[in-house]
Every structure is written in structure tokens, then in C-alpha cells.
Design a protein around this motif. Structure first.
Motif: not given
Length: 116
Positions: A109-110, A106-107, A112-114
Motif C-alpha cells: 500500500s505504501k 502495508k508495504m 503504491r502511494t509513491t
């Protein structure tokens, strides 16, 4: 360029890798070149891809390495479940590892989106 040693996802991935090494030390010796090796290599790959990606010149390239790290994390999850099915890991042990792994996924993935 990011300083990978300062990234919480890298720190947690290193900790997770150590836990995998500790757990697999108790696996049957005939699995040394089987699931033990697979689990260890895939767990090392998570932290390694985060570190390698941080050295890239663009956020797009770094994001790609984070994607690979996430893929390795799912590989580890599958191997943990198989190890549990085979009786190599008890219920308490697998629960702790899966929860930590899900947090890392989760961390990552989050984060990565930034970058995109």
C-alpha cells in the motif's frame, strides 16, 4: 519499468507463498480442490501481480496491479481465518501467517502511494 526481483514486497510475497504451500500440505486431502487450492492460487496471485505490474509502461498501471495484489492478500487472509475456524491451522501458525501478510499489505500500500 521496475525490476520486480529487486522489490522487497515481491521477495516477501514469494516467501509468504512458500509458507502457504507448506501449511496447506497438511490440510485434509478432501480439501485439495477446495480451500487448499484457493489459498495457494490467491497467494501466488500476490507475487504474480507485483511482477506483472512492474512490466507496465506507467506507474498508474503498476499501481493498479498492486491494488489487485492487495485484494488477493485480503482474499488469503479470509481463507486463512476460515481454515483456522475449521481447525486446519493452529493458533500459532495462523498468527505468523497473518502478521507476515499484514506486513506485505502495508508495504505494498505504501509503495503504491509513491506511484500515484
Amino acid at each position: 519499468m521496475h525490476q520486480f526481483k529487486e522489490l522487497l514486497i515481491w521477495k516477501k510475497s514469494r516467501l509468504f507463498c512458500s509458507k502457504i504451500y507448506n501449511v496447506t500440505a497438511d490440510f485434509p486431502s478432501e480439501e485439495k480442490f477446495g480451500i487448499t487450492n484457493q489459498l495457494r492460487r490467491a497467494s501466488v496471485s500476490i507475487a504474480s501481480n507485483i511482477a506483472e505490474g512492474s512490466s507496465r509502461n506507467s506507474n498508474k498501471e503498476f499501481a493498479r496491479f498492486l491494488e489487485i495484489a492487495i485484494g488477493s492478500a485480503y482474499e488469503v487472509e479470509t481463507q486463512l481465518l476460515i481454515s483456522s475456524d475449521l481447525g486446519f491451522i493452529n493458533e500459532e501458525g495462523i498468527t505468523e501467517l497473518i502478521l507476515l501478510l499484514e506486513e506485505i499489505i502495508k508495504m505494498t500500500s505504501k509503495f503504491r502511494t509513491t506511484l500515484l
